[in-house]
Design a protein around this motif. Sequence first.
Motif, mmCIF file in Angstrom:
data_model
loop_
_atom_site.group_PDB
_atom_site.id
_atom_site.type_symbol
_atom_site.label_atom_id
_atom_site.label_comp_id
_atom_site.label_asym_id
_atom_site.label_seq_id
_atom_site.Cartn_x
_atom_site.Cartn_y
_atom_site.Cartn_z
ATOM 1 N N VAL A 160 -51.107 -3.700 -43.665
ATOM 2 C CA VAL A 160 -50.758 -4.844 -44.506
ATOM 3 C C VAL A 160 -51.987 -5.750 -44.532
ATOM 4 N N ARG A 161 -52.568 -5.943 -45.707
ATOM 5 C CA ARG A 161 -53.780 -6.760 -45.792
ATOM 6 C C ARG A 161 -53.810 -7.486 -47.124
ATOM 7 N N ASP A 162 -54.819 -8.339 -47.261
ATOM 8 C CA ASP A 162 -54.946 -9.119 -48.493
ATOM 9 C C ASP A 162 -55.118 -8.170 -49.680
ATOM 10 N N ASN A 163 -54.175 -8.248 -50.603
ATOM 11 C CA ASN A 163 -54.189 -7.357 -51.763
ATOM 12 C C ASN A 163 -54.283 -8.189 -53.031
ATOM 13 N N TYR A 190 -45.582 -1.617 -48.435
ATOM 14 C CA TYR A 190 -46.425 -1.070 -47.362
ATOM 15 C C TYR A 190 -45.594 -0.018 -46.630
ATOM 16 N N LEU A 191 -45.822 1.230 -46.980
ATOM 17 C CA LEU A 191 -44.895 2.291 -46.589
ATOM 18 C C LEU A 191 -44.912 2.587 -45.091
ATOM 19 N N ALA A 192 -46.093 2.523 -44.482
ATOM 20 C CA ALA A 192 -46.158 2.844 -43.047
ATOM 21 C C ALA A 192 -45.443 1.781 -42.218
ATOM 22 N N HIS A 193 -45.255 0.603 -42.782
ATOM 23 C CA HIS A 193 -44.652 -0.518 -42.032
ATOM 24 C C HIS A 193 -43.296 -0.917 -42.602
#
Length: 247
Positions: A160-163, A190-193
Amino acid sequence: MPPADTAPPRRFFPTHINTYRQCPERYYHQYIRKRKGVPQFNRPLIVGGATHRLIAAVLPGYMRFGRIDLDLEAQAREEIATSDYPDEELPYREQDALDAIEMTQTALDMLPRDATSLLQERKLAMLLGRSGVEICAQVDLVVQTGDGAIEHIDFKTGKVRDNSVQSLMLRAVVGKRYRAAREIRSTTLYLAHRQRQTQTLDPDASKADWAGIARDIRAIRALDSFRPTPGPLCEYCPFQQRECSVW
Ligand code: SF4
């Protein structure tokens, strides 16, 4: 410096702006000189690419009929097998295929239930003022939700980061296409999270971000400075081994 007859680029995708912000010299090699460099092996990128292709393959049937018309396991292994794994990474291929399957299933689980699919995997573009510059973005999915809003959904497999650059450019091109919509929503999954971020198109709130993007585009088109900005991402840069002026 580019040769004197180099034409300034006029089409800008989010990845162009993000690459320029990461390192102007990398942008120069990649998008002005159009060099390929030496791609670095990057497992998260391979899993992300495979996941996006799996989602694209299952989405049409899933959005219409609510089912997966594909042997997900076989397809995931095939997708992963298209990438060249160095010998020491080969034991991870099976796990990477399983991760791609899990994130594809998560993507389907997280889709809004009352939505009608409008666009999938489509490039959209709009002119920026009268400059001839085109803002482009690739949408993963655009839906109309039960309350009549238009929502574009972007799938991310990493952290999860600045998008903000991608989200803003996507919102702009989707907003242009559906200008009569009562509301435009931008969702990143954010699929992994299993995390969802949703924002609503608000031109006033995004003025400063747009000014930053416009400033970068002007700097790129001036073609007079592509300074290197070394950092942790040099490890994944295809120009580190050659072309780069720093290493
Ligand atoms: S290796 Fe680092 S400094 Fe060199 S071009 Fe790539 S990102 Fe920029």
